[in-house]
Design an enzyme around this catalytic site. Structure first.
Site, short mmCIF file in Angstrom:
data_model
loop_
_atom_site.label_atom_id
_atom_site.label_comp_id
_atom_site.label_asym_id
_atom_site.label_seq_id
_atom_site.Cartn_x
_atom_site.Cartn_y
_atom_site.Cartn_z
CG ASN A 232 5.78 7.37 -14.63
OD1 ASN A 232 5.15 8.38 -14.30
ND2 ASN A 232 6.36 6.56 -13.74
CE1 TYR B 278 10.43 17.23 -12.84
CE2 TYR B 278 8.94 19.07 -12.40
CZ TYR B 278 9.15 17.71 -12.67
OH TYR B 278 8.08 16.87 -12.79
P1 NDP Z 1 7.74 9.01 -7.79
O1 NDP Z 1 9.01 9.50 -7.16
O2 NDP Z 1 6.70 8.44 -6.91
O3 NDP Z 1 8.07 7.98 -8.96
C1 NDP Z 1 9.13 8.18 -9.83
C2 NDP Z 1 9.47 6.86 -10.53
O4 NDP Z 1 10.55 7.10 -11.45
C3 NDP Z 1 9.92 5.79 -9.57
O5 NDP Z 1 9.32 4.57 -9.94
C4 NDP Z 1 11.42 5.70 -9.79
O6 NDP Z 1 11.85 4.38 -9.58
C5 NDP Z 1 11.52 6.08 -11.26
N1 NDP Z 1 12.84 6.55 -11.63
C6 NDP Z 1 13.48 7.68 -11.23
N2 NDP Z 1 14.71 7.73 -11.76
C7 NDP Z 1 14.85 6.61 -12.51
C8 NDP Z 1 15.91 6.08 -13.30
N3 NDP Z 1 17.09 6.72 -13.44
N4 NDP Z 1 15.72 4.91 -13.95
C9 NDP Z 1 14.55 4.25 -13.83
N5 NDP Z 1 13.52 4.69 -13.10
C10 NDP Z 1 13.67 5.86 -12.44
O7 NDP Z 1 7.15 10.28 -8.57
P2 NDP Z 1 5.89 10.43 -9.56
O8 NDP Z 1 5.15 9.18 -9.72
O9 NDP Z 1 5.19 11.64 -9.12
O10 NDP Z 1 6.67 10.80 -10.89
C11 NDP Z 1 6.46 10.16 -12.12
C12 NDP Z 1 6.63 11.17 -13.23
O11 NDP Z 1 5.65 12.17 -13.08
C13 NDP Z 1 7.96 11.90 -13.23
O12 NDP Z 1 8.41 12.03 -14.58
C14 NDP Z 1 7.63 13.26 -12.64
O13 NDP Z 1 8.50 14.26 -13.08
C15 NDP Z 1 6.24 13.46 -13.17
N6 NDP Z 1 5.37 14.41 -12.49
C16 NDP Z 1 5.09 14.30 -11.16
C17 NDP Z 1 4.21 15.19 -10.57
C18 NDP Z 1 3.89 15.18 -9.11
O14 NDP Z 1 3.48 16.21 -8.57
N7 NDP Z 1 4.01 14.05 -8.43
C19 NDP Z 1 3.53 16.22 -11.36
C20 NDP Z 1 3.92 16.26 -12.74
C21 NDP Z 1 4.78 15.36 -13.28
P3 NDP Z 1 13.22 3.91 -8.89
O15 NDP Z 1 13.55 4.93 -7.85
O16 NDP Z 1 12.90 2.55 -8.35
O17 NDP Z 1 14.19 3.88 -10.01
C1 8X3 Z 2 5.55 18.28 -10.70
C2 8X3 Z 2 4.58 19.39 -10.55
O1 8X3 Z 2 4.37 21.83 -9.89
O2 8X3 Z 2 5.71 20.39 -8.45
O3 8X3 Z 2 5.98 18.17 -12.00
O4 8X3 Z 2 6.56 21.06 -10.57
S1 8X3 Z 2 5.36 20.72 -9.83
#
Ligand code: NDP
Ligand code: 8X3
Length: 252
Positions: free
Chosen positions: A85, A151
């Protein structure tokens, strides 16, 4: 014995919601992320519900990923589910104005970090002939949008890698799923806009985006289908989000 899920990026958003959901359903949890204080809070919240092994980890560090998996306590070694994730978007600028370091950070995290975690955990799953890898992709890997450049490219990689992984695993009982969310309110936009909460909040203003729990629900559903069923991909959007016609410039 209850099943074991390893969730990367458990300190926020989808990862934290998955931790809560799987804990409620009785799974044992391995949780990581970079922010120690968030992991401490999670452990405190979940301690009464399920056994948790948590450690700070930057998934961009291959040596650290391998060391963390090799050092798992014996009661956590047989991982049933890896939720890849952890990930991020940085910036929304057109390609010609993008910051190269942002691109490198997204590639190092969303692609290379996901690969390090997969490569560290998968041999054990294949050996036990049991396991499931759920990758968190994005609609950004399926459809282009202005500013989505690298991205979206990283998430297109995650989609194709997930499918190719399934191809490699044919003949084993190990399953692979790519969950592809649309707009969801987490810390995602705050990270994308580098702490600018005004810009981040504007993304979700006046609409009802997905919630982190909605995606945790999908991950839990995919992980709990009968053992002979593989969910290849799940694309999920909030009702307030859909598609546009092709953009046409009459100036070019
Ligand atoms: P958040 O920013 O809320 O969570 C992201 C998580 O990733 C945090 O726990 C962060 O923890 C962790 N993270 C980031 N970089 C690292 C690293 N180098 N090592 C370890 N952990 C890392 O965002 P989301 O929950 O929304 O994102 C989760 C996933 O979902 C991502 O892959 C994102 O691309 C994807 N996504 C999100 C969408 C959205 O609209 N929110 C839609 C589609 C996909 P910490 O900073 O403590 O390391
Ligand atoms: C996150 C969804 O549409 O902001 O992956 O790229 S969007």
């Amino acid at each position: 014995m209850s099943q074991i899920a390893l969730i990367t990026g458990a300190t926020s958003g989808f990862g934290a919601a998955c931790a809560h959901r799987f804990a409620t359903e009785g799974w044992r949890l391995i949780l990581c992320g970079r922010r120690q204080e968030r992991l401490d809070e999670l452990c405190t919240e979940l301690a009464a519900t399920t056994p948790v092994h948590a450690f700070p980890l930057d998934i961009r560090n291959e040596v650290a990923v391998n060391a963390a998996i090799a050092a798992l306590p014996v009661e956590f070694t047989d991982i049933d589910l890896l939720v890849n994730n952890a990930g991020l978007a940085l910036g929304l600028e057109p390609t010609q104005r993008c910051n190269m370091q942002d691109w490198q950070d997204m590639i190092d995290t969303n692609i290379k970090g996901l690969l390090y975690c997969t490569r560290a955990v998968l041999p054990g799953m294949v050996e036990r002939n049991c396991g499931h890898i759920v990758n968190i992709g994005s609609v950004a890997g399926n459809y282009p949008y202005p500013g989505g450049n690298v991205y979206g490219g990283t998430k297109a990689f995650v989609k194709q890698f997930s499918l190719n992984l399934r191809a490699d695993l044919l003949g084993t009982q190990v399953r692979v799923t790519n969950v592809e969310p649309g707009m969801a309110e987490t810390e995602f936009s705050l990270v994308r806009f580098k702490g600018d909460d005004h810009k981040a909040n504007r993304i979700y203003e006046g609409v009802q985006p997905l919630e982190a729990a909605d995606i945790a629900d999908v991950v839990y559903w995919a992980a709990t289908r009968p053992a002979h069923v593989n969910i290849n991909r799940v694309e999920v959007m909030p009702v307030c989000q859909a598609f546009s016609p092709f953009a046409i410039s009459r100036d070019a």
